[in-house]
Design a protein around this motif. Structure first.
Motif: not given
Ligand code: AMP
Ligand code: MG
Length: 327
Positions: A5, A39, A95, A97, A100-101, A147
């Motif tokens: 993320t 999340h 998030p 990122h 992450a998405q 990150c």
């Protein structure tokens, strides 16, 4: 599944599946009363995991989500109770990122995740940190590179009359005030009263080495004090790891030149320009892992003013240096 993320790497499991969630606590060695963050792939899903969205949360969601802000709200019953460690609230984050998405939308469920480190280690900010702690214990790591933020998300409780800052992060108290018009109350990390964020009662990463902090009023004074601490420790016969500005590192190298015959057990890691709290934050946890692994007796860290990202940076530095508080 560990996934990258913008803050730190997370260790995720289906938040609707109690067994999956419990396995996170097991793998990390995390105390069962320290809840996880749920999340979501996008903010449109927030109503599916909370009982209600308080009015003050609306501008915060609009302004900072997706991004490094976690909001604590009243939980919906669908969320596995292990996620919230028995609380009636749930912490929610979207998030920013892209990896992450993508992961979260492919998962198709809310994903409960703490940081992907063993309990008591610094949060992982690179995939190799995840492997150090988790190799052989989890089936997958999604590598999204280093990150960008490097410190865990800001955690804000929005269930009361005023927002309560439970953990400082890249979204600052000033930004929160500007967005919602309310001045966030800063929760006490320890001490009396009910524990608002269970994570606060646990001692955070304390390196094996004692952590000393170079302080001062001005940035230059902080660099000087950092170098002085290094000199004192070396004079006392101890090995030292340093995480400091390039300015402080230059001062330390000059000291070494002035005493070239002496044994010089010093490892230097620079965070960059004197005032660069953003880069210092991004590199802090990697420096802790690297310096601690090198076996030094002391880690000397340069302090930064507690404004902007500096507040979150100093929060983590203090936690790492407060070795014997049992925090
Ligand atoms: P980690 O991502 O590993 O830092 O862990 C999640 C953090 O969020 C911990 O500090 C938790 O204590 C905090 N947290 C998660 N859920 C809640 C909640 N319902 N109320 C307050 N804090 C929470
Ligand atoms: Mg953590």
């Amino acid at each position: 599944v560990a996934f990258s993320t913008e803050t730190v790497y997370g260790l995720g499991a289906n938040a609707l599946d109690e067994q999956a969630v419990l396995s996170i606590y097991e793998v990390k060695g995390r105390p069962g009363d320290n809840p996880l963050i749920v999340h979501l792939a996008h903010t449109g899903l927030i109503p599916t995991v909370v009982a209600d969205i308080p009015p003050m949360a609306v501008p915060l969601i609009e302004r900072f989500m997706p991004g490094p802000l976690t909001l604590v709200m009243r939980r919906a019953p669908s969320i596995a109770s292990a996620v919230s460690a028995g609380l009636d609230t749930v912490a929610v984050r979207c998030p920013s990122h892209p990896v992450a998405q993508a992961f979260l939308s492919m998962a198709g469920v809310p994903v409960a995740a703490p940081s992907a480190n063993l309990s008591g280690r610094p949060s992982p900010t690179q995939v190799r940190h995840v492997l150090e702690d988790m190799e052989g214990k989890i089936p997958f790591v999604i590598d999204g590179g280093a990150c960008e933020v490097g410190l865990e998300s800001t955690v804000l409780d929005v269930t009361g009359d005023v927002p309560v800052l439970l953990r400082p992060g890249a979204v600052t108290a000033d930004q929160i005030r500007e967005a919602c018009g309310l001045i966030p109350r800063v929760a006490k990390g320890t001490g009396q009263g009910p524990v608002r964020s269970p994570g606060m009662k646990y001692r955070h990463y304390a390196p094996r080495a004692t952590v000393l902090v170079g302080i001062g009023r001005s940035l230059a004074a902080r660099a000087r004090h950092t170098a002085e601490l290094v000199q004192e420790e070396v004079a006392a016969g101890r090995s030292v790891g340093v995480f400091a500005s390039s300015k402080a590192i230059l001062l330390i190298k000059e000291m070494q030149k002035a005493a070239p015959n002496e044994n010089w057990p010093v490892r230097l890691v620079s965070y960059g320009e004197l005032d660069d709290s953003v880069q210092a934050s991004a590199r802090l946890f990697d420096a802790f892992r690297t310096l601690d692994a090198s076996g030094v007796d002391r880690i000397v860290v340069q302090s930064l003013p507690e404004k902007g990202m500096g507040a979150a940076y100093m929060n983590r530095v203090r936690k790492a240096s407060a070795q014997k508080t049992g925090e």
